[in-house]
Design a protein around this motif. Sequence first.
Motif, PDB file in Angstrom:
ATOM      1  N   TYR A 196     -12.598   6.078  -2.202  1.00 55.40           N
ATOM      2  CA  TYR A 196     -12.485   6.601  -3.364  1.00 55.40           C
ATOM      3  C   TYR A 196     -11.859   5.948  -4.377  1.00 55.40           C
ATOM      4  CZ  TYR A 196     -14.821  10.424  -0.862  1.00 55.40           C
ATOM      5  OH  TYR A 196     -15.805  11.207  -0.142  1.00 55.40           O
ATOM      6  N   VAL A 197     -12.307   5.606  -5.507  1.00 52.63           N
ATOM      7  CA  VAL A 197     -11.567   4.656  -6.439  1.00 52.63           C
ATOM      8  C   VAL A 197     -11.095   5.539  -7.725  1.00 52.63           C
ATOM      9  CG1 VAL A 197     -11.777   2.747  -7.904  1.00 52.63           C
ATOM     10  CG2 VAL A 197     -13.097   2.888  -5.736  1.00 52.63           C
ATOM     11  N   CYS A 198      -9.902   5.592  -7.926  1.00 56.90           N
ATOM     12  CA  CYS A 198      -9.415   6.446  -9.207  1.00 56.90           C
ATOM     13  C   CYS A 198      -9.482   5.026 -10.391  1.00 56.90           C
ATOM     14  CB  CYS A 198      -8.039   6.942  -8.886  1.00 56.90           C
ATOM     15  SG  CYS A 198      -7.293   7.485 -10.338  1.00 56.90           S
ATOM     16  N   PHE A 199      -9.820   5.282 -11.528  1.00 62.66           N
ATOM     17  CA  PHE A 199      -9.834   4.106 -12.423  1.00 62.66           C
ATOM     18  C   PHE A 199      -9.391   4.822 -13.739  1.00 62.66           C
ATOM     19  CE2 PHE A 199     -11.990   2.388 -16.167  1.00 62.66           C
ATOM     20  CZ  PHE A 199     -11.540   0.975 -16.224  1.00 62.66           C
ATOM     21  N   ALA A 200      -8.666   3.990 -14.535  1.00 63.69           N
ATOM     22  CA  ALA A 200      -8.039   4.482 -15.833  1.00 63.69           C
ATOM     23  C   ALA A 200      -8.097   3.377 -16.881  1.00 63.69           C
ATOM     24  CB  ALA A 200      -6.619   5.085 -15.860  1.00 63.69           C
ATOM     25  N   ARG A 201      -8.350   3.711 -18.211  1.00 66.17           N
ATOM     26  CA  ARG A 201      -8.267   2.536 -19.296  1.00 66.17           C
ATOM     27  C   ARG A 201      -7.484   3.237 -20.339  1.00 66.17           C
ATOM     28  NH1 ARG A 201     -13.475   1.799 -19.766  1.00 66.17           N
ATOM     29  NH2 ARG A 201     -13.808   3.279 -21.503  1.00 66.17           N
ATOM     30  N   GLY A 237       2.177  -2.810 -18.239  1.00 66.29           N
ATOM     31  CA  GLY A 237       0.981  -2.102 -18.857  1.00 66.29           C
ATOM     32  C   GLY A 237       0.562  -0.710 -17.823  1.00 66.29           C
ATOM     33  N   LEU A 238      -0.492  -0.358 -18.065  1.00 63.65           N
ATOM     34  CA  LEU A 238      -1.048   0.935 -17.537  1.00 63.65           C
ATOM     35  C   LEU A 238      -1.112   0.626 -15.953  1.00 63.65           C
ATOM     36  CD1 LEU A 238      -2.448   3.636 -17.541  1.00 63.65           C
ATOM     37  CD2 LEU A 238      -4.598   2.564 -17.811  1.00 63.65           C
ATOM     38  N   GLU A 239      -0.786   1.530 -15.294  1.00 63.20           N
ATOM     39  CA  GLU A 239      -0.754   1.638 -13.929  1.00 63.20           C
ATOM     40  C   GLU A 239      -1.341   2.918 -13.252  1.00 63.20           C
ATOM     41  OE1 GLU A 239       2.563   0.547 -11.974  1.00 63.20           O
ATOM     42  OE2 GLU A 239       2.556  -1.626 -12.544  1.00 63.20           O
ATOM     43  N   VAL A 240      -2.300   2.818 -12.191  1.00 67.66           N
ATOM     44  CA  VAL A 240      -2.695   3.927 -11.501  1.00 67.66           C
ATOM     45  C   VAL A 240      -2.343   4.008  -9.955  1.00 67.66           C
ATOM     46  CG1 VAL A 240      -4.493   4.843 -13.231  1.00 67.66           C
ATOM     47  CG2 VAL A 240      -4.950   3.272 -11.113  1.00 67.66           C
ATOM     48  N   SER A 241      -1.834   5.133  -9.434  1.00 69.19           N
ATOM     49  CA  SER A 241      -1.487   4.947  -7.931  1.00 69.19           C
ATOM     50  C   SER A 241      -1.837   6.097  -7.348  1.00 69.19           C
ATOM     51  CB  SER A 241      -0.007   5.028  -8.057  1.00 69.19           C
ATOM     52  OG  SER A 241       0.631   5.002  -6.671  1.00 69.19           O
ATOM     53  N   ALA A 288      -7.178   2.215  -8.299  1.00 66.70           N
ATOM     54  CA  ALA A 288      -6.466   2.442  -6.993  1.00 66.70           C
ATOM     55  C   ALA A 288      -7.698   2.935  -6.010  1.00 66.70           C
ATOM     56  CB  ALA A 288      -5.138   3.295  -7.311  1.00 66.70           C
ATOM     57  N   ILE A 289      -7.487   2.687  -4.749  1.00 72.92           N
ATOM     58  CA  ILE A 289      -8.325   3.039  -3.924  1.00 72.92           C
ATOM     59  C   ILE A 289      -7.708   4.071  -2.786  1.00 72.92           C
ATOM     60  CG2 ILE A 289      -9.859   2.263  -1.867  1.00 72.92           C
ATOM     61  CD1 ILE A 289     -10.189  -0.302  -3.560  1.00 72.92           C
ATOM     62  N   TYR A 290      -8.290   5.082  -2.421  1.00 71.77           N
ATOM     63  CA  TYR A 290      -7.980   5.958  -1.561  1.00 71.77           C
ATOM     64  C   TYR A 290      -9.103   6.176  -0.399  1.00 71.77           C
ATOM     65  CZ  TYR A 290      -5.163   9.983   0.091  1.00 71.77           C
ATOM     66  OH  TYR A 290      -4.341  11.150   0.556  1.00 71.77           O
TER      67      TYR A 290
END
Length: 233
Positions: free
Chosen positions: A134-139, A38-42, A150-152
């Motif tokens: 810093y957290v990047c989130f997607a739905r 499924g969905l992935e963020v990077s 994903a965390i940066y």
Amino acid sequence: MRRTGRERAPLPRCLQTGDVIHATLVISLLLGVWCAQGLEVSTGKVSFVEAMNGSTVLLPCTYASCIGIKNLYFNWHYNDNGTMNRLCEGMIPSEGIEPRVYVYHERVDFVGSSKINNISILLWNVTYEDEGEYVCFARNPKEKNRNHSAIYRLYVVGELKEVDTTLTTIIVSVVGGVIGLIIVVMVVKALVLNFVLKDQDKNKECLVSSSGNDNTENGLSGAKGDDKATPKA
């Protein structure tokens, strides 16, 4: 009742049909496992950055989905000792359509684009207080609201560390010296071979010339002896 060979003939066909069904099921299962990710963020191969105080830093984030997106929701948060401070959020209606983004931090700019599956942000005039996660989130509602994050990590320093290039310089110098030496040896070898070949050609010419002169002299002396007239009585 005894069965004939004709009655057993359909059996291989059934086996072939079963093999096809089995192969189809295996392929379907494999595709299902692949799409189940499924969905992935990077945030990329490197999940941190070291920035100098007062500089501008890019916080990268991209997304991917095997079945596409629809009304993809995303946001960025800063983890302030357990308190999640929202920096920005937005929604992408569908693939290729740019999102409408709401920014909640005065030093944050959205620089992503749905055309390249990018939801990155810029953080201006970095301070020591900005250091952290810093957290990047997607739905993605198209995948039954499947979500991923994903965390940066951002490190803020007074000055960037200088990289010691001494070893690299030494290696480059040695390799360059070896290559130069090889070129010099090849040039000298070519010149020596050229001189040797020329010397051999001169020796051959001298031998041919000397042999021709000897033959000519022998022929002339013999001819003179034959041309002498018989003395009269």
